[in-house]
Design a protein around this motif. Structure first.
Motif, PDB file in Angstrom:
ATOM      1  N   ILE A   5     -83.392  79.167  30.360  1.00 32.39           N
ATOM      2  CA  ILE A   5     -83.301  77.875  31.055  1.00 32.39           C
ATOM      3  C   ILE A   5     -81.917  77.496  31.002  1.00 32.39           C
ATOM      4  O   ILE A   5     -81.424  77.305  29.820  1.00 32.39           O
ATOM      5  N   LYS A   6     -81.237  77.159  32.287  1.00 36.27           N
ATOM      6  CA  LYS A   6     -79.817  76.303  31.908  1.00 36.27           C
ATOM      7  C   LYS A   6     -79.426  75.286  32.953  1.00 36.27           C
ATOM      8  O   LYS A   6     -80.102  75.593  34.029  1.00 36.27           O
ATOM      9  N   GLU A   7     -78.647  74.514  32.643  1.00 31.55           N
ATOM     10  CA  GLU A   7     -78.263  73.333  33.461  1.00 31.55           C
ATOM     11  C   GLU A   7     -77.010  74.205  34.229  1.00 31.55           C
ATOM     12  O   GLU A   7     -76.097  74.764  33.699  1.00 31.55           O
ATOM     13  N   TRP A  13     -81.293  72.471  37.368  1.00 28.75           N
ATOM     14  CA  TRP A  13     -81.548  73.369  36.360  1.00 28.75           C
ATOM     15  C   TRP A  13     -82.034  74.569  36.801  1.00 28.75           C
ATOM     16  O   TRP A  13     -82.613  74.649  37.861  1.00 28.75           O
ATOM     17  N   GLN A  14     -81.742  75.772  36.098  1.00 30.12           N
ATOM     18  CA  GLN A  14     -82.275  76.973  36.510  1.00 30.12           C
ATOM     19  C   GLN A  14     -82.856  77.727  35.625  1.00 30.12           C
ATOM     20  O   GLN A  14     -82.569  77.706  34.348  1.00 30.12           O
ATOM     21  N   VAL A  15     -84.091  78.322  36.114  1.00 30.65           N
ATOM     22  CA  VAL A  15     -84.837  79.406  35.064  1.00 30.65           C
ATOM     23  C   VAL A  15     -84.791  80.707  35.514  1.00 30.65           C
ATOM     24  O   VAL A  15     -84.973  80.853  36.797  1.00 30.65           O
ATOM     25  N   GLU A  27     -84.579  68.941  34.267  1.00 33.40           N
ATOM     26  CA  GLU A  27     -85.196  69.864  32.979  1.00 33.40           C
ATOM     27  C   GLU A  27     -86.528  70.028  32.661  1.00 33.40           C
ATOM     28  O   GLU A  27     -87.161  70.996  32.487  1.00 33.40           O
ATOM     29  N   ALA A  30     -88.043  72.379  34.973  1.00 32.70           N
ATOM     30  CA  ALA A  30     -87.983  73.553  34.556  1.00 32.70           C
ATOM     31  C   ALA A  30     -88.779  74.155  33.464  1.00 32.70           C
ATOM     32  O   ALA A  30     -89.228  75.142  33.395  1.00 32.70           O
ATOM     33  N   LEU A  31     -88.961  73.291  32.404  1.00 30.88           N
ATOM     34  CA  LEU A  31     -89.733  73.198  31.164  1.00 30.88           C
ATOM     35  C   LEU A  31     -90.970  73.561  31.451  1.00 30.88           C
ATOM     36  O   LEU A  31     -92.021  74.417  30.914  1.00 30.88           O
ATOM     37  N   THR A  34     -91.708  77.065  32.894  1.00 31.66           N
ATOM     38  CA  THR A  34     -91.626  78.022  32.028  1.00 31.66           C
ATOM     39  C   THR A  34     -92.748  78.084  31.026  1.00 31.66           C
ATOM     40  O   THR A  34     -93.448  79.085  30.986  1.00 31.66           O
TER      41      THR A  34
END
Length: 56
Positions: A5-7, A13-15, A27, A30-31, A34
């Motif tokens: 996971i990153k900004e 945000w991208q997974v 975020e 994204a979390l 995930t």
């Protein structure tokens, strides 16, 4: 499967799943994605019986 996971931009945000990427607006989204993915990957999976496949 490697999950990262990153900004990638402000409020984006991208997974990354190996070489596949899914983009989210926050975020938290994204979390949540995930966590759901990891739970599904770790869930027990029944392997179909070969006889049932041959009969159907």
């Amino acid at each position: 499967m490697k999950i990262l996971i990153k900004e990638v931009a402000t409020s984006q945000w991208q997974v990354r799943l190996d070489q596949h990427a899914v983009t989210f607006r926050s975020e938290a989204e994204a979390l949540a994605f995930t966590r759901t993915l990891e739970a599904r990957l770790q869930a027990p999976h029944k392997i179909p019986d070969r006889q049932q496949h041959a009969a159907g």
